[in-house]
Structures are given as structure tokens and as C-alpha cells.
Motif scaffolding. Sequence first.
Motif, mmCIF file in Angstrom:
data_model
loop_
_atom_site.group_PDB
_atom_site.id
_atom_site.type_symbol
_atom_site.label_atom_id
_atom_site.label_comp_id
_atom_site.label_asym_id
_atom_site.label_seq_id
_atom_site.Cartn_x
_atom_site.Cartn_y
_atom_site.Cartn_z
ATOM 1 N N MET A 17 0.855 -1.120 0.078
ATOM 2 C CA MET A 17 0.169 -0.117 0.183
ATOM 3 C C MET A 17 0.863 1.233 0.029
ATOM 4 S SD MET A 17 -3.091 0.753 2.518
ATOM 5 C CE MET A 17 -3.095 2.376 3.391
ATOM 6 N N MET A 18 0.700 2.155 -0.912
ATOM 7 C CA MET A 18 1.310 3.252 -0.976
ATOM 8 C C MET A 18 0.800 4.325 0.103
ATOM 9 S SD MET A 18 1.961 4.379 -4.744
ATOM 10 C CE MET A 18 1.045 3.670 -6.056
ATOM 11 N N ASN A 19 2.250 5.184 0.342
ATOM 12 C CA ASN A 19 1.552 6.063 1.279
ATOM 13 C C ASN A 19 1.154 7.547 0.794
ATOM 14 O OD1 ASN A 19 3.894 7.845 0.934
ATOM 15 N ND2 ASN A 19 5.136 6.678 2.075
ATOM 16 N N PHE A 20 0.760 8.311 1.511
ATOM 17 C CA PHE A 20 0.203 9.510 1.172
ATOM 18 C C PHE A 20 0.875 10.438 0.134
ATOM 19 C CE2 PHE A 20 -0.684 14.509 1.291
ATOM 20 C CZ PHE A 20 -1.808 14.097 0.959
ATOM 21 N N ILE A 21 2.368 10.433 0.323
ATOM 22 C CA ILE A 21 3.396 11.293 -0.347
ATOM 23 C C ILE A 21 3.496 10.453 -1.821
ATOM 24 C CG2 ILE A 21 5.613 11.915 -0.357
ATOM 25 C CD1 ILE A 21 5.360 12.309 2.557
ATOM 26 N N GLU A 22 3.543 9.216 -1.817
ATOM 27 C CA GLU A 22 3.649 8.133 -3.066
ATOM 28 C C GLU A 22 2.435 8.552 -3.681
ATOM 29 O OE1 GLU A 22 4.674 4.572 -1.355
ATOM 30 O OE2 GLU A 22 6.776 4.931 -1.528
ATOM 31 N N ASP A 23 1.344 8.492 -3.197
ATOM 32 C CA ASP A 23 0.053 8.690 -4.068
ATOM 33 C C ASP A 23 -0.060 10.134 -4.710
ATOM 34 O OD1 ASP A 23 -1.203 6.430 -3.752
ATOM 35 O OD2 ASP A 23 -2.171 6.865 -1.848
ATOM 36 N N LEU A 24 0.384 11.124 -3.925
ATOM 37 C CA LEU A 24 0.607 12.421 -4.537
ATOM 38 C C LEU A 24 1.752 12.591 -5.424
ATOM 39 C CD1 LEU A 24 -0.127 15.228 -3.996
ATOM 40 C CD2 LEU A 24 1.666 15.783 -2.567
ATOM 41 N N PHE A 25 2.957 11.872 -5.255
ATOM 42 C CA PHE A 25 3.929 11.753 -6.426
ATOM 43 C C PHE A 25 3.154 11.067 -7.752
ATOM 44 C CE2 PHE A 25 7.114 9.607 -8.749
ATOM 45 C CZ PHE A 25 7.970 10.839 -9.048
ATOM 46 N N PHE A 26 2.658 9.978 -7.515
ATOM 47 C CA PHE A 26 2.339 9.273 -8.784
ATOM 48 C C PHE A 26 0.869 9.797 -9.397
ATOM 49 C CE2 PHE A 26 5.151 6.023 -6.881
ATOM 50 C CZ PHE A 26 6.010 5.827 -8.083
ATOM 51 N N GLY A 27 0.467 11.211 -8.758
ATOM 52 C CA GLY A 27 -0.897 11.537 -9.258
ATOM 53 C C GLY A 27 -2.132 10.884 -9.087
ATOM 54 N N ASN A 28 -2.060 10.054 -7.783
ATOM 55 C CA ASN A 28 -3.357 9.103 -7.659
ATOM 56 C C ASN A 28 -4.170 9.843 -6.565
ATOM 57 O OD1 ASN A 28 -2.073 7.091 -8.976
ATOM 58 N ND2 ASN A 28 -1.009 6.298 -6.883
ATOM 59 N N LEU A 29 -3.810 11.095 -6.269
ATOM 60 C CA LEU A 29 -5.045 11.830 -5.453
ATOM 61 C C LEU A 29 -5.579 12.836 -6.221
ATOM 62 C CD1 LEU A 29 -2.563 12.845 -2.673
ATOM 63 C CD2 LEU A 29 -4.380 11.014 -2.806
ATOM 64 N N ASP A 30 -7.086 12.965 -6.067
ATOM 65 C CA ASP A 30 -7.716 13.760 -7.129
ATOM 66 C C ASP A 30 -8.715 14.304 -6.058
ATOM 67 O OD1 ASP A 30 -9.346 15.097 -8.924
ATOM 68 O OD2 ASP A 30 -9.990 13.455 -10.032
ATOM 69 N N PRO A 31 -8.611 15.381 -5.414
ATOM 70 C CA PRO A 31 -9.794 16.117 -4.388
ATOM 71 C C PRO A 31 -10.975 16.381 -5.290
ATOM 72 C CG PRO A 31 -7.809 17.696 -4.833
ATOM 73 C CD PRO A 31 -7.664 16.228 -5.530
ATOM 74 N N GLN A 32 -11.064 16.276 -6.563
ATOM 75 C CA GLN A 32 -12.342 16.793 -7.072
ATOM 76 C C GLN A 32 -12.992 15.442 -7.525
ATOM 77 O OE1 GLN A 32 -13.089 19.790 -7.471
ATOM 78 N NE2 GLN A 32 -11.206 20.351 -6.428
ATOM 79 N N ARG A 33 -12.457 14.311 -7.239
ATOM 80 C CA ARG A 33 -13.263 13.049 -7.607
ATOM 81 C C ARG A 33 -14.132 12.648 -6.588
ATOM 82 N NH1 ARG A 33 -9.549 8.162 -8.163
ATOM 83 N NH2 ARG A 33 -9.754 8.297 -5.745
ATOM 84 N N ARG A 34 -15.401 12.921 -6.788
ATOM 85 C CA ARG A 34 -16.471 12.632 -5.946
ATOM 86 C C ARG A 34 -17.904 12.849 -6.608
ATOM 87 N NH1 ARG A 34 -14.824 18.145 -4.697
ATOM 88 N NH2 ARG A 34 -16.708 19.538 -4.719
ATOM 89 N N GLY A 35 -18.897 12.413 -5.911
ATOM 90 C CA GLY A 35 -20.152 12.315 -6.462
ATOM 91 C C GLY A 35 -21.133 13.047 -5.525
ATOM 92 N N TYR A 36 -22.182 13.360 -6.131
ATOM 93 C CA TYR A 36 -23.210 14.039 -5.414
ATOM 94 C C TYR A 36 -24.486 12.950 -5.257
ATOM 95 C CZ TYR A 36 -20.674 18.205 -6.467
ATOM 96 O OH TYR A 36 -19.627 19.028 -6.701
#
Length: 99
Positions: A1-20
Amino acid sequence: MMNFIEDLFFGNLDPQRRGYTKGSRIVKASGNINELEEKLTERLQGEDKDLFIDFCNAYGELMGDAEVDTFVIGFRLGAKMIFDTFCSDDAPFDSFLKE
């Protein structure tokens, strides 16, 4: 499992990805805006139609920029709170528990 910093580096974090939630207030408002825009676009002709489309695009760009600004401000506020929590011992009163 990747940590937060690795997720950030690899572009796996998308704060806009959500639904309503279906039927929520924002879904209804968004649907209403889309419906009104379609109706106005159908009714307008020539320069008026082009002007309205330019307005919609400019407004969308402004809202996008405002969302980025709000995100940055909120992120900085959260970072300042975390920094203060972990890096500051300042308090408005002296502690009587100190040696």
C-alpha cells in the motif's frame, strides 16, 4: 500500500473526484442551470447567441478559478492548524504544571 506522499507523487490523489447524492440540492440546481442554458441557447440567434455562450464560458472559467483559490486557501489554513498543533507550545496562560 502506498503512502500519501507516494500517492501524491504518482498523481493518484484527486480531490475533485467525488459524486453528489441523487436528488440533492446541488444536483437539482445544476440540472436547472443546464436546462435554462439549453433553453436560452435554443432561443437566441446570431450575435446574441454567441454573446450568451461567451458569457457562459467566461463565468465557468471564473468559477473554476474561484474553486482553485478556495481549495488553496483551505489547504493553507489546514496546514497552519496542523503546524501550530505540532510545532507550538504557546498558550494564553502559564501552566502551573511545569517544573
